[in-house]
Design a protein around this motif. Sequence first.
Motif, mmCIF file in Angstrom:
data_model
loop_
_atom_site.group_PDB
_atom_site.id
_atom_site.type_symbol
_atom_site.label_atom_id
_atom_site.label_comp_id
_atom_site.label_asym_id
_atom_site.label_seq_id
_atom_site.Cartn_x
_atom_site.Cartn_y
_atom_site.Cartn_z
ATOM 1 N N PHE A 175 -12.092 -9.764 8.387
ATOM 2 C CA PHE A 175 -12.460 -9.202 7.090
ATOM 3 C C PHE A 175 -11.614 -9.898 6.028
ATOM 4 N N TYR A 176 -12.239 -10.308 4.940
ATOM 5 C CA TYR A 176 -11.533 -10.965 3.841
ATOM 6 C C TYR A 176 -11.692 -10.124 2.577
ATOM 7 N N LEU A 177 -10.593 -9.954 1.846
ATOM 8 C CA LEU A 177 -10.650 -9.183 0.609
ATOM 9 C C LEU A 177 -10.222 -10.050 -0.563
ATOM 10 N N VAL A 178 -11.124 -10.166 -1.535
ATOM 11 C CA VAL A 178 -10.877 -10.946 -2.752
ATOM 12 C C VAL A 178 -10.717 -9.966 -3.921
ATOM 13 N N ASP A 179 -9.745 -10.229 -4.783
ATOM 14 C CA ASP A 179 -9.496 -9.291 -5.881
ATOM 15 C C ASP A 179 -10.410 -9.553 -7.078
ATOM 16 N N ARG A 180 -10.182 -8.834 -8.151
ATOM 17 C CA ARG A 180 -11.059 -8.903 -9.324
ATOM 18 C C ARG A 180 -11.038 -10.276 -9.993
ATOM 19 N N GLU A 181 -9.986 -11.047 -9.747
ATOM 20 C CA GLU A 181 -9.856 -12.380 -10.345
ATOM 21 C C GLU A 181 -10.313 -13.489 -9.399
ATOM 22 N N GLY A 182 -10.865 -13.117 -8.254
ATOM 23 C CA GLY A 182 -11.364 -14.115 -7.324
ATOM 24 C C GLY A 182 -10.316 -14.700 -6.405
ATOM 25 N N THR A 183 -9.193 -14.005 -6.244
ATOM 26 C CA THR A 183 -8.108 -14.472 -5.386
ATOM 27 C C THR A 183 -8.151 -13.752 -4.043
ATOM 28 N N LEU A 184 -8.051 -14.510 -2.964
ATOM 29 C CA LEU A 184 -7.992 -13.901 -1.633
ATOM 30 C C LEU A 184 -6.646 -13.211 -1.469
ATOM 31 N N ILE A 185 -6.661 -11.901 -1.279
ATOM 32 C CA ILE A 185 -5.403 -11.155 -1.198
ATOM 33 C C ILE A 185 -5.121 -10.587 0.179
ATOM 34 N N ASP A 186 -6.120 -10.573 1.067
ATOM 35 C CA ASP A 186 -5.845 -10.057 2.407
ATOM 36 C C ASP A 186 -6.888 -10.554 3.398
ATOM 37 N N VAL A 187 -6.439 -10.726 4.642
ATOM 38 C CA VAL A 187 -7.307 -11.048 5.768
ATOM 39 C C VAL A 187 -6.995 -10.025 6.844
ATOM 40 N N MET A 188 -8.012 -9.281 7.266
ATOM 41 C CA MET A 188 -7.791 -8.150 8.156
ATOM 42 C C MET A 188 -8.530 -8.291 9.485
ATOM 43 N N ASP A 189 -7.974 -7.701 10.504
ATOM 44 C CA ASP A 189 -8.577 -7.680 11.831
ATOM 45 C C ASP A 189 -9.872 -6.861 11.770
ATOM 46 N N TYR A 190 -10.988 -7.496 12.118
ATOM 47 C CA TYR A 190 -12.278 -6.813 12.007
ATOM 48 C C TYR A 190 -12.456 -5.705 13.040
ATOM 49 N N THR A 191 -11.591 -5.648 14.047
ATOM 50 C CA THR A 191 -11.700 -4.580 15.038
ATOM 51 C C THR A 191 -10.929 -3.329 14.624
ATOM 52 N N GLU A 192 -10.060 -3.471 13.618
ATOM 53 C CA GLU A 192 -9.260 -2.338 13.139
ATOM 54 C C GLU A 192 -9.947 -1.726 11.922
ATOM 55 N N ILE A 193 -11.016 -0.997 12.165
ATOM 56 C CA ILE A 193 -11.869 -0.485 11.095
ATOM 57 C C ILE A 193 -11.125 0.503 10.202
ATOM 58 N N GLY A 194 -10.454 1.465 10.817
ATOM 59 C CA GLY A 194 -9.728 2.471 10.043
ATOM 60 C C GLY A 194 -8.650 1.862 9.174
ATOM 61 N N GLU A 195 -7.909 0.911 9.726
ATOM 62 C CA GLU A 195 -6.851 0.264 8.960
ATOM 63 C C GLU A 195 -7.416 -0.526 7.791
#
Length: 210
Positions: A175-195
């Motif tokens: 899972f990749y999370l990009v912020d409001r300015e288009g910056t990648l701020i986190d990469v998350m384990d796709y199996t850890e849904i709750g987290e």
Amino acid sequence: MKKNWHTPFALALVLLFGLSLFYIGTDGFKAYTAETARVNSLIENQPQFPEVTFEDSKGRVYPVSEFDGKYVFITFMYTYCSTVCPILEMNMGQVYSQVPEEYIGEDIVFLSISFDPERDDPVTLAEYTGHFNADGDTWRMARINDQEELDSLLEEFGVVVIPYENGDFAHNSAFYLVDREGTLIDVMDYTEIGEAAERVNTILENDKGE
């Protein structure tokens, strides 16, 4: 009998040398695999989303600036995948369902990006959205037709895609999370849904509270 101190000393040196190599090779014990090292590097460097043009499941064509001012929760997939991609998208749907409705579409958009643009045309993507109850607006599935643009995005975000002769791909997933300015701020384990859901909700809540 005089003890031979050379043997334990030599073993200690070998152990110390091995630990030193392990420390360097694992980015200070933080990365035990190449994928972990890649993720750590992405989170540290926070690359910017490059200029690309999307074509989504509704046939709409637009630049990445379409998402300016919003967080974007992203997966990379292809619809002909029969292994990890269906699980990846199913898990994405569970994260989507755990984000309060007040944020969906207004503060955050979910985006599944195909790296198989030749086969994943709008009709195929539209069929795929139906498998996961994606609405095509607050959760979009899209392709990038320009191969150079697609390659640029994959490289920036550390997405490894290796084509096979049969048309399948070997690829990493997250899972990749990009912020409001288009910056990648986190990469998350796709199996850890709750987290992942908790991480997204915390960011959104803190953002609203500022």
